[in-house]
Structures are given as structure tokens and as C-alpha cells.
Scaffold this motif. Structure first.
Motif, PDB file in Angstrom:
ATOM      1  N   ALA A   1       2.135  -9.793  15.393  1.00 30.15           N
ATOM      2  CA  ALA A   1       1.302  -8.305  16.287  1.00 30.15           C
ATOM      3  C   ALA A   1       0.244  -7.457  15.067  1.00 30.15           C
ATOM      4  CB  ALA A   1       2.580  -8.129  16.551  1.00 30.15           C
ATOM      5  N   SER A   2      -0.027  -6.619  15.757  1.00 34.41           N
ATOM      6  CA  SER A   2      -1.015  -5.755  15.182  1.00 34.41           C
ATOM      7  C   SER A   2      -0.038  -4.803  13.931  1.00 34.41           C
ATOM      8  CB  SER A   2      -1.392  -4.806  16.117  1.00 34.41           C
ATOM      9  OG  SER A   2      -2.704  -3.546  15.447  1.00 34.41           O
ATOM     10  N   GLY A   3      -0.880  -5.122  12.814  1.00 35.10           N
ATOM     11  CA  GLY A   3      -0.237  -4.708  11.889  1.00 35.10           C
ATOM     12  C   GLY A   3       0.681  -5.810  10.435  1.00 35.10           C
ATOM     13  N   SER A   4       0.515  -6.907  11.257  1.00 38.27           N
ATOM     14  CA  SER A   4       1.257  -7.589  10.778  1.00 38.27           C
ATOM     15  C   SER A   4       1.210  -8.459   9.422  1.00 38.27           C
ATOM     16  CB  SER A   4       2.077  -9.080  11.918  1.00 38.27           C
ATOM     17  OG  SER A   4       0.737  -9.639  12.562  1.00 38.27           O
ATOM     18  N   GLY A   5      -0.059  -7.998   9.897  1.00 45.26           N
ATOM     19  CA  GLY A   5      -1.168  -8.677   7.768  1.00 45.26           C
ATOM     20  C   GLY A   5      -1.668  -9.421   7.871  1.00 45.26           C
ATOM     21  N   LYS A   6      -2.609  -9.996   9.044  1.00 49.69           N
ATOM     22  CA  LYS A   6      -2.897 -10.992   9.242  1.00 49.69           C
ATOM     23  C   LYS A   6      -4.720 -10.606   8.921  1.00 49.69           C
ATOM     24  CE  LYS A   6      -3.275 -10.352  13.648  1.00 49.69           C
ATOM     25  NZ  LYS A   6      -2.539  -9.427  13.961  1.00 49.69           N
ATOM     26  N   SER A   7      -5.138  -9.692   8.720  1.00 47.85           N
ATOM     27  CA  SER A   7      -5.964  -9.403   7.799  1.00 47.85           C
ATOM     28  C   SER A   7      -5.724  -9.942   6.592  1.00 47.85           C
ATOM     29  CB  SER A   7      -7.082  -8.075   8.466  1.00 47.85           C
ATOM     30  OG  SER A   7      -6.852  -8.048  10.144  1.00 47.85           O
ATOM     31  N   THR A   8      -5.414  -8.988   6.009  1.00 49.64           N
ATOM     32  CA  THR A   8      -4.427  -8.497   4.340  1.00 49.64           C
ATOM     33  C   THR A   8      -4.687 -10.161   4.386  1.00 49.64           C
ATOM     34  OG1 THR A   8      -3.501  -6.621   5.414  1.00 49.64           O
ATOM     35  CG2 THR A   8      -3.426  -7.601   2.754  1.00 49.64           C
TER      36      THR A   8
ATOM     37  N   ALA B   1       2.527  -4.453   2.757  1.00 52.12           N
ATOM     38  CA  ALA B   1       1.591  -5.316   4.496  1.00 52.12           C
ATOM     39  C   ALA B   1       1.736  -6.803   4.520  1.00 52.12           C
ATOM     40  CB  ALA B   1       0.253  -4.695   3.379  1.00 52.12           C
TER      41      ALA B   1
ATOM     42  N   GLN C   1       1.093   4.985   1.352  1.00 56.75           N
ATOM     43  CA  GLN C   1       0.953   5.448   1.990  1.00 56.75           C
ATOM     44  C   GLN C   1       2.210   6.595   1.673  1.00 56.75           C
ATOM     45  OE1 GLN C   1       0.268   4.967   6.458  1.00 56.75           O
ATOM     46  NE2 GLN C   1      -2.189   4.483   5.351  1.00 56.75           N
TER      47      GLN C   1
ATOM     48  N   TYR D   1       0.810  -0.750   0.115  1.00 54.22           N
ATOM     49  CA  TYR D   1       0.183  -0.012  -0.272  1.00 54.22           C
ATOM     50  C   TYR D   1       0.918   1.210  -0.514  1.00 54.22           C
ATOM     51  CZ  TYR D   1      -3.740  -3.120   1.679  1.00 54.22           C
ATOM     52  OH  TYR D   1      -5.380  -4.022   1.869  1.00 54.22           O
TER      53      TYR D   1
ATOM     54  N   ILE E   1       3.914   0.680   1.955  1.00 51.95           N
ATOM     55  CA  ILE E   1       3.803  -0.762   3.411  1.00 51.95           C
ATOM     56  C   ILE E   1       3.775  -2.091   2.703  1.00 51.95           C
ATOM     57  CG2 ILE E   1       2.172  -1.085   5.292  1.00 51.95           C
ATOM     58  CD1 ILE E   1       1.202   1.891   4.742  1.00 51.95           C
TER      59      ILE E   1
HETATM   60  N1  LIG Z   1      -6.077  -0.248   2.679  1.00 47.56           N
HETATM   61  C1  LIG Z   1      -5.249  -0.270   3.090  1.00 47.56           C
HETATM   62  N2  LIG Z   1      -4.169   1.094   3.221  1.00 47.56           N
HETATM   63  C2  LIG Z   1      -3.358   1.122   3.311  1.00 47.56           C
HETATM   64  N3  LIG Z   1      -2.521   0.290   4.179  1.00 47.56           N
HETATM   65  C3  LIG Z   1      -2.993  -0.604   4.392  1.00 47.56           C
HETATM   66  C4  LIG Z   1      -4.527  -0.598   4.095  1.00 47.56           C
HETATM   67  N4  LIG Z   1      -5.123  -1.973   4.837  1.00 47.56           N
HETATM   68  C5  LIG Z   1      -3.967  -2.652   5.648  1.00 47.56           C
HETATM   69  N5  LIG Z   1      -2.534  -1.946   5.446  1.00 47.56           N
HETATM   70  C6  LIG Z   1      -1.338  -1.516   6.477  1.00 47.56           C
HETATM   71  O1  LIG Z   1      -1.091  -2.538   6.335  1.00 47.56           O
HETATM   72  C7  LIG Z   1      -0.216  -3.872   7.572  1.00 47.56           C
HETATM   73  C8  LIG Z   1      -1.205  -4.749   7.714  1.00 47.56           C
HETATM   74  O2  LIG Z   1      -2.515  -4.061   7.539  1.00 47.56           O
HETATM   75  P1  LIG Z   1      -3.468  -5.501   8.614  1.00 47.56           P
HETATM   76  O3  LIG Z   1      -2.891  -7.302   7.772  1.00 47.56           O
HETATM   77  O4  LIG Z   1      -5.102  -4.841   8.956  1.00 47.56           O
HETATM   78  O5  LIG Z   1      -2.820  -5.377   9.652  1.00 47.56           O
HETATM   79  P2  LIG Z   1      -3.537  -6.935  11.121  1.00 47.56           P
HETATM   80  O6  LIG Z   1      -4.381  -6.887  10.847  1.00 47.56           O
HETATM   81  O7  LIG Z   1      -2.194  -7.754  11.587  1.00 47.56           O
HETATM   82  O8  LIG Z   1      -2.975  -6.196  11.984  1.00 47.56           O
HETATM   83  C9  LIG Z   1      -0.763  -2.275   8.478  1.00 47.56           C
HETATM   84  O9  LIG Z   1       0.512  -1.501   7.921  1.00 47.56           O
HETATM   85  C10 LIG Z   1      -1.591  -1.918   7.966  1.00 47.56           C
HETATM   86  O10 LIG Z   1      -1.706  -0.079   8.534  1.00 47.56           O
END
Ligand SMILES: Nc1ncnc2c1ncn2[C@@H]1O[C@H](COP(=O)(O)OP(=O)(O)O)[C@@H](O)[C@H]1O
Ligand SMILES: [Mg+2]
Length: 254
Positions: free
Chosen positions: A47-54, A28, A21, A19, A26
């Protein structure tokens, strides 16, 4: 009970997602790989921000990855058009989020029916009844989400994810908004869906007492695979917590 027997239901191979920014980029997902077998329950921690949701969104085809592959039941998601992807997702994947995402104006039962294509809704009466029964929600079928507890709402969201009978269930922090008793009930339910029905489950969580229900734990750091932890079916939160902290190293302690 039906069992799914696709050889490898889900393969993520070297997925990259960046991504922009402002001036910075970033990463992800930075080369993450993960395969799930039939009937396997895998937790994704990090950890938070490690890419789990992505990662979960990439598996669900909700976002495009920049490089690498996501292959579900032998189908590379990047080869599908938007319409074909929507249908493929409906038939192969159930997705559950922390926030349930139920429609407030619809009853529990009508929320469960939402993903079913028009014209097929009445065919699924038996399935809806079975799901409500299986999840202990039959008495609540006419309630709107606002009249249900968090745990009940999540069970309805899981029923909705299962209505089209997908082989794979993806869940992003499904217990994140629940008290520990309701959270444990959801974990038991996911465990049973893998054990009794052979569904493949990927669950994102950062909680050891939730991750312990999985067969193995994939730990992410900065968008790539850091470690793989075996749970050995012991469901011991202390061991999971210790192994997770060890995998993360000193950073996690800070
Ligand atoms: N749509 C987006 N635009 C910009 N950055 C994103 C977006 N989605 C996720 N990120 C960034 O990608 C990284 C991984 O995010 P995410 O997968 O949500 O982490 P987690 O679920 O592990 O907390 C983070 O740094 C987050 O800020
Ligand atoms: Mg997340």
C-alpha cells in the motif's frame, strides 16, 4: 550477450529506517529483508506508505539505513565513503523513476550519456547505438524529452540506467505515469533484460498487471515483509491481484 554471474547480487538484511515527524517516529523500514539472484526479476508491492520507495532508495544507497545491511556484489554499502559510493553506484546499479528525470535541454542521446565519466564518453558510442537500437529509439536519438511520448522518455531513462552496464536495475513505479500499452512495453523490456542479459531487477509497483511480469512478488506492510507471492511465469493479473489482496487481508478491501 554478456551474462552476469555474481552469486547474490543484492542482499537487504533486516533494514531499519525511521523518520522523525514532529513528536512522532515513522518506521519507514521496520526490519525488511530481501535477496535477489542473478537474472531474477522481483516486484515489490504494498500500500501507499508501506516503505517501497524507501527500500528502493536504501538499495540504491541514496539513503542511509539506521540498522541492518544492504550488500551489493559482496560490498556493504555502509562501508563506502560518499565518493566511493557514487562510483560504486554508477558501476553496479541502474536506477529508474516514475518521473523519468531526464534533462529537458539535452537530446535523448545526450541524456543517455549523462552518467558516463568525462573522458570516457566517446568510448561508449557503440553502447549508445546498441541501446538506442535495442529500445527501438534510434530514430528519436536527437529529440529532446519534450518531443517524446512518456513511454519513449522512460525508454531513454532505462537506456541511461544501462549505459554503464550495471548488473542490477532498480525501478520505482516505472510504469506509473504511462498508458497501459506503453507500460506493457516497459515491462516486456525489463523482463528481457533479466532473461536475455541476466540482469537482476527490482521493480516497485502497486499494479498487479505490472507485477505479474516478475518472477516473484515481495509484499511490504508497514516497512516489513508481509508475504512473498510466486507468479509461476503465468502473467495472470487476476491471480496476482487475488493473491495480493489475500496477503493484505481485509484492510486492502476497505
Ligand atoms: N524523507 C522522509 N521524511 C519523512 N518521512 C518519510 C520520508 N520518506 C518516507 N517517509 C515516510 O515513510 C513511510 C514510507 O514511505 P515510502 O517508502 O515513500 O512509501 P511507498 O513508496 O510504499 O508509498 C511513509 O509513512 C512516508 O511518509
Ligand atoms: Mg513510493
Amino acid at each position: 550477450m554478456q551474462r552476469f554471474d555474481t552469486t547474490t547480487p543484492l542482499v537487504v538484511d533486516n533494514a531499519l529506517k525511521t523518520y522523525k515527524q514532529g513528536a512522532s517516529t515513522i518506521h519507514a523500514l521496520d526490519g525488511v529483508s530481501l535477496s535477489i539472484a542473478s537474472g531474477e526479476f522481483v516486484a515489490v508491492m504494498g500500500a501507499s506508505g508501506s516503505g517501497k520507495s524507501t527500500l528502493l532508495h536504501a538499495m540504491a544507497g541514496l539513503i542511509d539505513i539506521d540498522d541492518g545491511r544492504v550488500v551489493i556484489a559482496g560490498q556493504d554499502l555502509s562501508e563506502l565513503s560518499d565518493g566511493a559510493l557514487t562510483r560504486f553506484r554508477r558501476d553496479n546499479l541502474g536506477i529508474v523513476f516514475q518521473s523519468y528525470n531526464l534533462i529537458p535541454s539535452l537530446s535523448a542521446e545526450d541524456n543517455i550519456r549523462l552518467p558516463v565519466p568525462a573522458g570516457k564518453k566517446s568510448e561508449l558510442d557503440t553502447t549508445v547505438n546498441d541501446l538506442l537500437e535495442r529500445l527501438g529509439m534510434s530514430a528519436r536519438r536527437h529529440h529532446k524529452p519534450g518531443a517524446l511520448s512518456g513511454g519513449e522518455q522512460q525508454r531513454i531513462a532505462i537506456a541511461r540506467a544501462l549505459i554503464c552496464n550495471p548488473a542490477i536495475l532498480l525501478a520505482d513505479e516505472p510504469t506509473g505515469s504511462l498508458d497501459s500499452v506503453s507500460g506493457t512495453q516497459i515491462c516486456e523490456l525489463l523482463r528481457a533484460l533479466a532473461d536475455e542479459q541476466g540482469r537482476s531487477i527490482v521493480m516497485v509497483t502497486h499494479e498487479p498487471h505490472v507485477a505479474m511480469w516478475a518472477d516473484r512478488i515481495c509484499v511490504l506492510k508497514d516497512g516489513s515483509n508481509l508475504a512473498e507471492l510466486k507468479t509461476d511465469g503465468r502473467r495472470d493479473p487476476q491471480t496476482v491481484a487475488r493473491n495480493y489482496q489475500e496477503a493484505l487481508g481485509a484492510e486492502a478491501v476497505a
